[in-house]
Structure formats: C-alpha cells, structure tokens
Motif scaffolding. Sequence first.
Motif, short mmCIF file in Angstrom:
data_model
loop_
_atom_site.label_atom_id
_atom_site.label_comp_id
_atom_site.label_asym_id
_atom_site.label_seq_id
_atom_site.Cartn_x
_atom_site.Cartn_y
_atom_site.Cartn_z
N GLU A 171 62.93 17.68 64.85
CA GLU A 171 61.79 18.59 64.69
C GLU A 171 61.11 18.47 63.35
OE1 GLU A 171 61.27 22.89 66.53
OE2 GLU A 171 63.15 21.89 67.01
N SER A 193 64.22 25.77 64.97
CA SER A 193 63.45 26.77 65.72
C SER A 193 64.08 26.82 67.11
CB SER A 193 61.97 26.39 65.80
OG SER A 193 61.74 25.51 66.89
N GLN A 195 62.72 26.15 69.74
CA GLN A 195 61.78 25.39 70.56
C GLN A 195 62.33 24.96 71.93
OE1 GLN A 195 58.51 24.58 69.71
NE2 GLN A 195 58.33 23.79 71.78
N LYS A 198 63.55 27.85 74.26
CA LYS A 198 62.52 28.67 74.90
C LYS A 198 61.85 27.89 76.02
CE LYS A 198 58.85 28.16 71.35
NZ LYS A 198 57.86 28.91 70.56
N ARG A 217 65.95 25.36 57.92
CA ARG A 217 65.52 24.00 57.62
C ARG A 217 65.94 23.64 56.20
NH1 ARG A 217 59.53 24.37 60.63
NH2 ARG A 217 60.45 25.37 62.44
N GLN A 231 60.94 33.96 62.49
CA GLN A 231 59.67 33.80 63.19
C GLN A 231 59.65 34.64 64.45
OE1 GLN A 231 59.66 29.48 63.19
NE2 GLN A 231 60.41 29.39 65.28
N ASP A 233 58.93 34.29 67.80
CA ASP A 233 58.87 33.08 68.59
C ASP A 233 58.51 33.46 70.02
OD1 ASP A 233 59.38 30.23 68.49
OD2 ASP A 233 61.02 30.63 69.89
N ASN A 322 54.43 18.76 66.52
CA ASN A 322 55.50 19.13 67.43
C ASN A 322 55.60 18.08 68.53
OD1 ASN A 322 57.13 20.39 69.36
ND2 ASN A 322 56.36 22.43 68.85
N GLY A 360 51.87 28.84 64.43
CA GLY A 360 51.44 27.59 65.05
C GLY A 360 52.17 27.38 66.34
N GLY A 361 51.50 26.71 67.28
CA GLY A 361 52.15 26.43 68.56
C GLY A 361 51.31 25.45 69.35
N SER A 362 51.69 25.30 70.62
CA SER A 362 50.97 24.34 71.46
C SER A 362 51.31 24.56 72.93
CB SER A 362 51.35 22.90 71.08
OG SER A 362 52.73 22.68 71.31
N ARG A 364 52.89 22.65 76.06
CA ARG A 364 53.95 21.65 76.01
C ARG A 364 53.79 20.59 77.10
NH1 ARG A 364 54.95 24.42 71.33
NH2 ARG A 364 55.67 26.52 71.79
N GLY A 405 53.40 27.97 73.84
CA GLY A 405 53.82 29.11 73.03
C GLY A 405 53.41 28.95 71.59
N ILE A 406 54.05 29.74 70.78
CA ILE A 406 53.69 29.78 69.36
C ILE A 406 54.85 30.40 68.58
CG2 ILE A 406 52.66 32.11 69.43
CD1 ILE A 406 50.35 30.92 67.65
N ALA A 407 54.89 30.18 67.30
CA ALA A 407 55.80 30.92 66.42
C ALA A 407 54.99 31.45 65.24
CB ALA A 407 56.92 30.02 65.93
#
Length: 463
Positions: A171, A193, A195, A198, A217, A231, A233, A322, A360-362, A364, A405-407
């Motif tokens: 990541e 995360s 990620q 989820k 991290r 976060q 999430d 991501n 930030g997110g996207s 998937r 999604g996003i965090a």
Amino acid sequence: MRTLTLATADKTGETVTLSGWVVARRDHGKLIFLDLRDRSGVVQIVIVPKSSAYEIAKTVRPEWVLQIKGEVSGRPADMVNPELPTGHIEIKAEEITVLNEAATPPFDPREDTTAINEETRLKYRYIDLRSERMQRNLRLRSDFVQKCRDYLFSRDFLEIETPLLTKSTPEGSRDFLVPSRQYPGKFYALPQSPQQYKQLLMTSGFERYFQVARALRDEDLRADRGFEHTQIDIEMSFVEREDVMAEIEAMMTKVVEAMGYKIKEKPFPRFSYREAVAKFGADKFDLRSEAEKKAGVLAYSWVVDFPFFEKADGGGWTFTHNPFSMPKPEFLEDHLAGKKIPEILTTQYDLVCNGFESGGGSIRAHRPEILEATYRVMGYSPREIEDSVGHILSAFRYGAPPHGGIALGVERNLMNLTGESYLREVQAFPMTGAGHTAVMDAPTPATPAQLNELGLSVKLPKK
Ligand code: ASP
C-alpha cells in the motif's frame, strides 16, 4: 456524589459537594480563595478563618485533588468575573477533604504548554492534557468522531471492526511487522489501512461499512504525520464516483456546521489534478483569504482525475494513490491492455481542506482482471500477483459488487478544526518527533527470553 462546577452557576443558596483539582490558591489577608477545576470548568471557593476547612485550605497546593462541600453564594457586584460561566457566584467552603496531594508539576498546565520542550511535555503527557487547550482539542475530536458516526448510522452504514494483526500488503508505505511466536521466522503486519478487509466486506454483501480505524505506517515523522493515525474508513457498494463524493460532502457539511464552523463554498469546488497543479503548484492547497483564516473558515474542495500510474524509482511503473482503484471508465480498455499507461486516469478523489488532504478514496477495481492488469502494469509476474493479492482476486471471483469508498484522516481534520499545526496537539498520546511513545518511552529492547520464544536474534546496525 458530586455536583459539577459548571452546574453551580444557577444553584445560589444551595449546598453542593464538588470534586476536582486546585488550580490556584490565593491568600487574601484573612480569606483564602481557591480555584477548583473539574471537567466542566472552574469555580471560585472562598474559605473563612476559624473553620476546619481553613486549616486544610492553608496547606493545599496547585493540582491537589479535593472534595469541597459548601454553599453557593452570589459574589459582591465588584467581584463578578464576566469571563467565567460561574463568575457571578462562589462556594463558601464548609468542609474540605484532601483526596490526593500532588507533587509540584514539571510545568504549569495553566500556561500555554505548547511552549514546553516536546520530550518533557510528552513524558508528562497526563499533566499536559490537563491544559485548557488539550482538553478542548480532545473534546472537539470526540465530538467530530461522534457526529460522523451519527451521520453514518443515520445513512444505514454498519460499523465493523477489522483485524490489527494482518498480512503485509503493497500500500505504498513501510509496514510495522509483528513476529509470530507460533511460527518463528514469520511475521504479521499491522494494517496501513483496512482497505482490503473493507473490500471483502463489500464482497460479503454488507454494502455500507464504516470504521473508526487505526492505520499504522512506518514512515518518516512530520508535523502532520505520525506512525499511527485514525481514519474514518468508509466503503459502499453499487456506487459510482459521484455517489461517494456526494455522501461524504453531505456528511462533512452536516458535521462541521453542527459544530459551528462555516464552510467557504458549497458545493465544494472541484479541480482536476492537472488544474490544481497548474493553479496551486500542488494537489493540496488553501483557498482561504487571510480574513477567512482568522475566522476559522473551512475551505473544502475535491481534487479528481489523478494519473493512475507514475514512474517508479527503480524504473517501471507504480500506482500514484491506491492499487485497488478502478481506472476512469474511458481508460479501462487501455488499462486492461497495458497501453498508454501515462495517460490513464484513476477514479481517485481527494478531499482537500485548508492546505491538508483531509481524505481520499476511489472506486475500486472489483473485477479480478482489472486488478490483475494494474499489477501487470507495475511489472508483477503472475506468480507475484498471486502472492501479493491472490486472496482478493479469489474473493472477486465470487461475486464482488461494484464498490468504492474513502478514508478521512481524523487528525488532519482536527488540525483544521482547531487550527493546530502539529498532529500531536490533537492526539492524546502522540509520539515524539524522534519516534518515542509518550509517557512510556517505547521502543525498548526485548528480553533474551522474549527473543528466544520468537526465534529471533538481533543484529544491530554498525554505528
Ligand atoms: N485506503 C485508503 C487510505 O488509507 C483510503 C481509501 O481509498 O479508502 O488512504
């Protein structure tokens, strides 16, 4: 058992019992005045001579813990302090019980503790946290998180926890590893995360998930970055980019306005990555005027249309944000074919506020061949793809819905809400800039017995 100091404001004539800390003692000729602090605020105590309370009051010092019984009485007009909610009354002490004495603190929590040396502040963090500023910041943090939770529950999201001991995954940052006692030589990784979990929850059909999640991290520490952060999430199924952005914009607006903040512009302005870089020279920027900065206004905006890939340090390609993201639909064909790589844009959206990335997110890549294509572009062999994300490719073969999604970074959002410039001002027990934990001073060496049990031996780097 007790009345809060704030509640004494409208209890004139009543006898109350208060519990709290001594802020200050003032000996005025015959009378002794104490300021007593509890979680609700401060109240003035007055002690008259020749009472049993008086003998005790003479000995008390700042930060002692007392219980005080006395009558709430109006102050003479010339003694009223309009700055305090309890400034029009005082407590005439009848009994004082010392619940605990206190050594002289290494610094005075009534003063601005941000001026104190960082090591000392964090070593005695429990005293630092008594300061008005830290009390306010942590209360604001709790309020922010609670309001996000309330919003998400009202929108049919489910709060689900995911593991802390997990597998090292690609990541973008260095993992914290945890050695396994049962499997010497093998390691868990702490999550950068939630990620992948989820996304698995979406595959399981929960459709709307959130978690107030810890992310770890092992990165170089900076003013706005620690080893650990929290976060909010979020992940949602059957959504497109616009749906997630609309949900988050509605949440942030509702939450911060309920907290009394003003948002500069609604709907939040949007910039493509290219526009942002051309206009501000970066993908994080501050849209506020000087006056708005002073007034604590929040200027949110979205940045979208980031390149999916960038050149990796050692040549080849790596992801910009991501690896699990979906490319924008118009680039899907090129993505699958590994063509025109520098032109491929991702569905990533970043929420920027007052110069920080607040989230930030996207959307998937929910079909296995799209995720595989991402890893192929990054130079992974089929074997390496399987080792790295085989588990998630496998899950996606069992009916994964479209999802995204996003965090939202809790600390960065709190830095904006409080106006603080350092992450440590909005975390209860942050690390020092040198990576030592507050109060307890980790990391520390493991004992030979611990190392033995883990099958580890330590090889220190040469100085
Ligand atoms: N996993 C991402 C992060 O922690 C956020 C996301 O895309 O949901 O930054």
